[in-house]
Design a protein around this motif. Sequence first.
Motif, mmCIF file in Angstrom:
data_model
loop_
_atom_site.group_PDB
_atom_site.id
_atom_site.type_symbol
_atom_site.label_atom_id
_atom_site.label_comp_id
_atom_site.label_asym_id
_atom_site.label_seq_id
_atom_site.Cartn_x
_atom_site.Cartn_y
_atom_site.Cartn_z
ATOM 1 N N TYR A 98 0.808 -1.214 0.000
ATOM 2 C CA TYR A 98 0.000 0.000 0.000
ATOM 3 C C TYR A 98 0.842 1.266 0.000
ATOM 4 O O TYR A 98 1.899 1.321 0.625
ATOM 5 C CB TYR A 98 -0.899 0.047 1.236
ATOM 6 N N GLN A 102 -3.575 4.602 0.180
ATOM 7 C CA GLN A 102 -4.305 3.339 0.082
ATOM 8 C C GLN A 102 -4.479 2.680 1.452
ATOM 9 O O GLN A 102 -5.534 2.120 1.757
ATOM 10 C CB GLN A 102 -3.564 2.395 -0.864
ATOM 11 N N SER A 106 -8.011 1.904 3.180
ATOM 12 C CA SER A 106 -8.349 0.542 3.556
ATOM 13 C C SER A 106 -8.679 0.429 5.037
ATOM 14 O O SER A 106 -9.520 -0.371 5.447
ATOM 15 C CB SER A 106 -7.180 -0.399 3.215
ATOM 16 N N ARG A 130 4.907 2.862 -2.309
ATOM 17 C CA ARG A 130 4.189 1.644 -1.929
ATOM 18 C C ARG A 130 5.066 0.893 -0.922
ATOM 19 O O ARG A 130 5.822 0.003 -1.275
ATOM 20 C CB ARG A 130 3.908 0.792 -3.167
#
Length: 427
Positions: A98, A102, A106, A130
């Motif tokens: 992630y 993100q 989430s 990420r």
Amino acid sequence: MTVDDTGSGTGNPASDGEPGRTAGSVADTEAARVDRAEAHARVEARVEAPDRADRQGRADQQNRTDPQSRAEAAATSSGEDPLALRLEQLILGAERRYTPFQAARSAGVSVELATRFWRAMGFADIGQARALTEADVLALRRLAGLVEAGLLSEAMAIQVARSTGQTTARLAEWQIDSFLEGLTEPPEPGMTRTEVTYPLVELLLPELEEFLVYVWRRQLAAATGRVVQAADDEEMVDRRLAVGFADLVGFTRLTRRMEEEELGELVEAFETTAADLVAAHGGRLIKTLGDEVLYAADDAGVAAEIALRLIETMANDETMPELRVGIAFGTVTTRMGDVFGTTVNLASRLTSIAPKDAVLVDGAFAEELTRTGDAPASEAEAAEEAAAAEKEGEEPPVYRFTLQPMWQRAVRGLGVVEPWLMSRRNS
């Protein structure tokens, strides 16, 4: 966002660090994977050797997508060290999936709150790389869930993240610098340290994790016990404690004369000795500052015994400089495992003016020792009590410490104080 019975936010309960998967589904998946592996092994055993070799070649090709290969591929694309990424995956138990945005989405929290949690834990901003895992998402859900349920305020949740991050950061640094460094010496010629590190971490990780949780629970039980015994709600936060500083004399001069390795060994020996003595006699080590340690005790007699034991122990070690200790007694504010307030400042000032191998205490501490019967109000009073007891055929009072008033003096920031020289009473 709702809170499940594990305390984490969002709708689906999480298990084993994987959001959205129940314990049952994980167990079923694992059982299915084992069954498939066993079936594959049985089939493999029946084939002829040439076929087995061919199958092995295809298996080797498939294995190039294992975590090691994925770490190497990720390292190649990001320019990072492959071993560092493999170790990260091993320790975290998950791969990078992630970006911060993100992960926040989430977890069901705002990016702003996720960033505050991340910084509070002591980690640098990572932009939109990420670099986060399922474990990061789960941690965000849990903290946010505690806030959503009303168990913690947002400010308190930030404090939880900060205190945990600061404490574990120091622990992790110590373990790498002192513990793993010694253990990862290559056991055989030709082996590199990096070749030893990964399997060593793989073996130690579960054991160290279990021990960390055990010690934390023990410390939490002890701290909770102290708090619930407080006289009132106000005393749970602002408590009356004895606070002591122990300081190595002439440490600055030592730093100019000693090699770095020797200096490090001296500091480690001092901190280890001080920590053991403080714990053994019922005190609490608050923090170490290289040449100085700060400790606290609920009982003045305990704090006095620790101070004198420290001086006596260091005096018997020829490698150690002289020590001086200052102790004050009074109201102390505790925050994130540290102590603050005028009492702490006074103890620090008393340490700076204490003679070598001696203990200076403030008037409140002297009064507390007298009140508890650990020291006489004066030597004249002690002599009178002894004479009266002898006349009556009784045992005279037994005192552990003696107090000698010193000249009043101005202490920067605290006005005029009257320190007392405390020593062990021989009779």
